[in-house]
Design an enzyme around this catalytic site. Structure first.
Site, mmCIF file in Angstrom:
data_model
loop_
_atom_site.group_PDB
_atom_site.id
_atom_site.type_symbol
_atom_site.label_atom_id
_atom_site.label_comp_id
_atom_site.label_asym_id
_atom_site.label_seq_id
_atom_site.Cartn_x
_atom_site.Cartn_y
_atom_site.Cartn_z
ATOM 1 N N HIS A 1 1.209 0.453 -13.262
ATOM 2 C CA HIS A 1 1.936 -0.777 -13.574
ATOM 3 C C HIS A 1 3.436 -0.466 -13.626
ATOM 4 C CE1 HIS A 1 2.407 -4.825 -15.121
ATOM 5 N NE2 HIS A 1 3.299 -4.330 -15.963
ATOM 6 N N GLY B 1 0.782 -1.236 0.000
ATOM 7 C CA GLY B 1 0.000 0.000 0.000
ATOM 8 C C GLY B 1 0.812 1.284 0.000
ATOM 9 N N ASN C 1 -5.023 2.344 -13.281
ATOM 10 C CA ASN C 1 -4.095 1.382 -12.685
ATOM 11 C C ASN C 1 -2.676 1.902 -12.848
ATOM 12 O OD1 ASN C 1 -3.168 -1.080 -11.517
ATOM 13 N ND2 ASN C 1 -2.687 -1.858 -13.569
#
Ligand code: GRF
Length: 194
Positions: A114, A20, A112
């Protein structure tokens, strides 16, 4: 696409599975006066995710679902998103693949991050593969999520040079630093372009 209306912040959910560090960074970003987002909800498929501690620290609601049962979990998640009036989803190390149905319901509203220069090195074990292939550069990408893995429209990318003695561990650490700069920038970019 997400609409940013006046000074009101976009109600955002962050999905995590692990450490996280991106979540923490996004929370810090959201707390800045000029940030366009407010983090309302944290979703995780992993009750043991270290990142869930940030829910306590920053007093943000969290929900944990067993994403091995994808249909039930997504239904519950969609309910949470609706009841919390969530307008933007940020995947940040979420290790489950969302269904086409779910993505369709939030089309253009799921981001997202990546850890590679997409379209190169989609999927897992990115840093290991980059080093094995003796790449000179790698990096990170923020993209919109569509139904194909790590394939949606690229919002922002940062290129990072590998050192001669790079290991997957050192590369991960190096790229994470850039991820923490890139993700807030990408969010501001998509929300400003409306
Ligand atoms: C990051 O490298 C991100 O790019 C990838 O998963 C990792 C999550 O790290 N999708 P963290 O949990 O945010 O520290």
């Amino acid at each position: 696409m997400v609409k940013s209306i006046g000074p009101k912040k976009i109600r955002t959910a962050v999905f995590i599975s692990g450490t996280g560090s991106n979540l923490k960074n996004l929370i810090k970003f959201s707390l800045k006066k000029r940030s366009p987002i407010e983090i309302i909800l944290i979703i995780s498929n992993n009750a043991k995710a270290k990142g869930l501690n940030y829910s306590k620290i920053y007093k943000i609601k969290k929900k944990i679902y067993n994403y091995n049962k994808i249909k039930i979990s997504e239904t519950k998640t969609l309910k949470d998103l609706k009841s919390n009036d969530i307008k933007l989803i940020c995947l940040a190390g979420f290790m489950k693949i969302l269904s086409k149905d779910f993505i369709r319901k939030f089309k253009g509203k799921i981001l997202n991050i990546h850890p590679s220069l997409l379209p190169k090195y989609r999927g897992l074990k990115t840093h290991e593969r980059v080093i094995k292939n003796k790449e000179k550069y790698s990096g990170c990408t923020v993209h919109l999520v569509n139904s194909k893995l790590d394939s949606g429209k690229i919002i922002l990318q940062k290129k990072v040079k590998l050192s001669k003695k790079e290991t997957p561990y050192s590369l991960r650490k190096k790229i994470l630093k850039h991820e923490h700069i890139l993700y807030p920038r990408a969010i501001s970019k998509i929300l400003a372009n409306l």
